[in-house]
Design a protein around this motif. Sequence first.
Motif, PDB file in Angstrom:
ATOM      1  N   THR A 296       0.848  -1.188   0.000  1.00 27.81           N
ATOM      2  CA  THR A 296       0.000   0.000   0.000  1.00 27.81           C
ATOM      3  C   THR A 296       0.885   1.240   0.000  1.00 27.81           C
ATOM      4  OG1 THR A 296      -1.675  -1.187   1.272  1.00 27.81           O
ATOM      5  CG2 THR A 296      -1.855   1.204   1.207  1.00 27.81           C
ATOM      6  N   ARG A 297       0.538   2.200  -0.839  1.00 29.39           N
ATOM      7  CA  ARG A 297       1.333   3.414  -0.960  1.00 29.39           C
ATOM      8  C   ARG A 297       0.536   4.583  -0.379  1.00 29.39           C
ATOM      9  NH1 ARG A 297       4.565   2.953  -6.728  1.00 29.39           N
ATOM     10  NH2 ARG A 297       4.901   0.701  -6.628  1.00 29.39           N
ATOM     11  N   VAL A 298       1.136   5.260   0.587  1.00 33.58           N
ATOM     12  CA  VAL A 298       0.487   6.366   1.288  1.00 33.58           C
ATOM     13  C   VAL A 298       1.287   7.637   1.046  1.00 33.58           C
ATOM     14  CG1 VAL A 298      -0.154   7.287   3.550  1.00 33.58           C
ATOM     15  CG2 VAL A 298      -0.476   4.859   3.058  1.00 33.58           C
ATOM     16  N   LEU A 299       0.608   8.717   0.715  1.00 33.00           N
ATOM     17  CA  LEU A 299       1.266  10.014   0.573  1.00 33.00           C
ATOM     18  C   LEU A 299       0.963  10.853   1.809  1.00 33.00           C
ATOM     19  CD1 LEU A 299       2.849  12.099  -1.104  1.00 33.00           C
ATOM     20  CD2 LEU A 299       0.661  12.824  -2.104  1.00 33.00           C
ATOM     21  N   HIS A 300       2.003  11.254   2.523  1.00 35.21           N
ATOM     22  CA  HIS A 300       1.851  12.076   3.730  1.00 35.21           C
ATOM     23  C   HIS A 300       2.130  13.529   3.378  1.00 35.21           C
ATOM     24  CE1 HIS A 300       3.368  13.224   8.031  1.00 35.21           C
ATOM     25  NE2 HIS A 300       2.143  13.674   7.791  1.00 35.21           N
TER      26      HIS A 300
ATOM     27  N   VAL B 237      15.158   2.924   2.885  1.00 30.06           N
ATOM     28  CA  VAL B 237      14.664   1.573   3.164  1.00 30.06           C
ATOM     29  C   VAL B 237      14.829   1.325   4.653  1.00 30.06           C
ATOM     30  CG1 VAL B 237      14.911  -0.884   2.704  1.00 30.06           C
ATOM     31  CG2 VAL B 237      15.241   0.785   0.853  1.00 30.06           C
ATOM     32  N   ILE B 238      13.748   0.939   5.331  1.00 36.44           N
ATOM     33  CA  ILE B 238      13.761   0.789   6.782  1.00 36.44           C
ATOM     34  C   ILE B 238      14.567  -0.442   7.171  1.00 36.44           C
ATOM     35  CG2 ILE B 238      12.371   0.431   8.848  1.00 36.44           C
ATOM     36  CD1 ILE B 238      12.026   3.147   7.607  1.00 36.44           C
ATOM     37  N   ARG B 239      15.537  -0.253   8.068  1.00 43.80           N
ATOM     38  CA  ARG B 239      16.257  -1.365   8.683  1.00 43.80           C
ATOM     39  C   ARG B 239      16.457  -1.030  10.149  1.00 43.80           C
ATOM     40  NH1 ARG B 239      19.614  -1.479   3.815  1.00 43.80           N
ATOM     41  NH2 ARG B 239      18.990  -3.262   2.548  1.00 43.80           N
TER      42      ARG B 239
ATOM     43  N   LYS C  74       1.152  -4.629   6.682  1.00 39.65           N
ATOM     44  CA  LYS C  74       0.911  -3.226   7.032  1.00 39.65           C
ATOM     45  C   LYS C  74       2.029  -2.631   7.876  1.00 39.65           C
ATOM     46  CE  LYS C  74      -2.716  -4.071   4.779  1.00 39.65           C
ATOM     47  NZ  LYS C  74      -2.650  -3.793   3.304  1.00 39.65           N
ATOM     48  N   MET C  75       3.233  -3.080   7.641  1.00 39.45           N
ATOM     49  CA  MET C  75       4.404  -2.516   8.286  1.00 39.45           C
ATOM     50  C   MET C  75       5.159  -1.647   7.280  1.00 39.45           C
ATOM     51  SD  MET C  75       4.201  -3.524  11.366  1.00 39.45           S
ATOM     52  CE  MET C  75       5.798  -2.955  11.944  1.00 39.45           C
ATOM     53  N   LEU C  76       5.684  -0.517   7.771  1.00 33.61           N
ATOM     54  CA  LEU C  76       6.418   0.391   6.898  1.00 33.61           C
ATOM     55  C   LEU C  76       7.735  -0.256   6.461  1.00 33.61           C
ATOM     56  CD1 LEU C  76       6.618   3.258   5.665  1.00 33.61           C
ATOM     57  CD2 LEU C  76       7.773   3.962   7.772  1.00 33.61           C
ATOM     58  N   GLN C  77       7.959  -0.314   5.145  1.00 34.51           N
ATOM     59  CA  GLN C  77       9.165  -0.925   4.597  1.00 34.51           C
ATOM     60  C   GLN C  77      10.129   0.094   3.991  1.00 34.51           C
ATOM     61  OE1 GLN C  77       9.851  -4.410   4.821  1.00 34.51           O
ATOM     62  NE2 GLN C  77       8.208  -3.988   6.281  1.00 34.51           N
TER      63      GLN C  77
ATOM     64  N   LEU D  29       3.635   3.365  14.118  1.00 39.01           N
ATOM     65  CA  LEU D  29       4.003   4.571  13.366  1.00 39.01           C
ATOM     66  C   LEU D  29       3.096   5.728  13.762  1.00 39.01           C
ATOM     67  CD1 LEU D  29       5.661   5.916  11.061  1.00 39.01           C
ATOM     68  CD2 LEU D  29       3.894   5.118   9.467  1.00 39.01           C
ATOM     69  N   VAL D  30       3.709   6.892  14.012  1.00 39.19           N
ATOM     70  CA  VAL D  30       2.979   8.133  14.285  1.00 39.19           C
ATOM     71  C   VAL D  30       3.413   9.165  13.247  1.00 39.19           C
ATOM     72  CG1 VAL D  30       2.484   9.983  15.919  1.00 39.19           C
ATOM     73  CG2 VAL D  30       2.857   7.656  16.753  1.00 39.19           C
ATOM     74  N   LEU D  31       2.435   9.784  12.570  1.00 36.78           N
ATOM     75  CA  LEU D  31       2.706  10.847  11.595  1.00 36.78           C
ATOM     76  C   LEU D  31       2.264  12.181  12.181  1.00 36.78           C
ATOM     77  CD1 LEU D  31       1.500   9.198   8.244  1.00 36.78           C
ATOM     78  CD2 LEU D  31       3.766   9.105   9.318  1.00 36.78           C
TER      79      LEU D  31
END
Length: 539
Positions: free
Chosen positions: A261-265, A505-507, A481-484, A423-425
């Motif tokens: 899923t692609r989300v634009l913040h 890229v999240i690590r 549904k985890m941010l990658q 995750l908090v935006l």
Amino acid sequence: MDGQENEERGTGDEAAPEAGRARRRAFRWPGARWWVAGLRRLGLALAVLVVTLAGTVAGTYAGGHQGTDIGPFRAELSLSPSLSGGTTIDVSPLGALLLDSHNGPAYLTVKLGSLDQRRTEALLDDPASISRASQSAVEDVRIGVMRLGLKTLAWAVLATLLLAGLVFRNVRRTAWAGGLALVITGGSLGLAAATVRPQSIEEPRYEGLLVNAPAIVGDARRIANDYTKYAEQLQRMVGNVSQLYTTVSALPLYEPAPGSTRVLHVSDMHLNPTGWSLIRTVVEQFGIDVVIDTGDITDWGSEPEASYVGSIGLLKKPYVYIRGNHDSARTAAAVAQQPNAIVLDNSTTTVSGLTIAGIGDPRFTPDKETSPAGSGLTPQVADQVIGAGEQLGTTVKNSPTKVDIALVHDPASAGPLSGITPLVLAGHLHERQVAKLPQPPGADPTTLMVEGSTGGAGLRGLEGEKPTPLTMTVLYFDQQKMLQAYDEITVGGTGQSQVNLERHVIREPEKGAQVPVTPTPTRGGLESSTPTPAVTPTR
């Protein structure tokens, strides 16, 4: 008997000549007749003048208004009698600008209405039209004022003729009243035109919330100069935005897994219409599923600003929004009216498989500048802001579905959400920040991502030495549904045209690695000394 009648008749005959002689004696002074006639003429002249003035005033109030377009605005111009003259520019409900523009006896009021969405979008689609609009605005005002003057003159004369006809019922006196109304109204308008002071626009007096305008937007002439650069560079900027895909192809390969899923913040649009053009481009080119807005879409939360949110419906994608401290309940209601919008206020929603919880900022402070979280907050305000995070935390804990993303406007509200959502935006700071929140014992880590300003901080972005860039972030979530990964998009601010895109890229950081400390606000305005690890990305 007949003799008595004759005697009485004779007495009467003698009385009539006696009365005539008395009248003749009264007018024996040669100027008396002219004096009486003069008084009579003076009374008629005063009556004509009074009727003329009454008709002129009535006609001015009845017909002395004219609608006109000034750039993308719809404006209402009106004239009223005045001894001192001047102009009021009414920007309801924000306040008014008072200009010493001319001498009396006519007062001009300009009431600015809402932006016309069609004309505003036309400015965005054709950047060169911004320059043309700024040049034509003066001509729009001139033509509008000329039409207003002619209309007022016609109504004043017509109202005077009607009133004089009813009062005098005499064609000659009615004509005199009409001619006098023409002279008085035309002379008043001519005097106002002859004494116009164009430089008065540089020295306005403010009323209402606009009293804060100079402190908020800085020097008007410097902003105008910067905005000229903005107009010159807008064409190049839009061209660069359209090449975002080319920039993406040059990055290290990252292909989201099927089903992601692609989300634009986005955040802190602050009424900048250019932000919508950028958002539409990214939504289309990146295949965005959901747009998330963490507030401050407007500057003052007023009714005229509500038309700005109409572009939400053009995105054709779910638009999840929370209110910022510059947004009013009226703003939130205007967003909620958009067919694809979801307004969260201590509530949750599920969109494209993502469960999102959000709460609006507890403050409504459109007349104050943004201050960093944890800095400049009084204990009372800090309690408000952190309390909002605590309320949302309770909502997240009680949610029957696991919450994937929590939304707050001020990062100071994020602390109570640590460990209960991954995750908090947030927004509010007009500057990007990515960090790990202090982690309670045994809890899962929580990442805080603070967006910059998708609107370049609005007019505030012109105050500093360097303009505030327009920023937004594309977030990639896997099937769990985890941010990658996320892409940070940055477009140069006013007078600049570069476009940058950085992929992360999240690590998770390796065990024992040193991480920077980020203070976290707590109740009472104090700062926690608990280390806050930052996300360690690879680009």
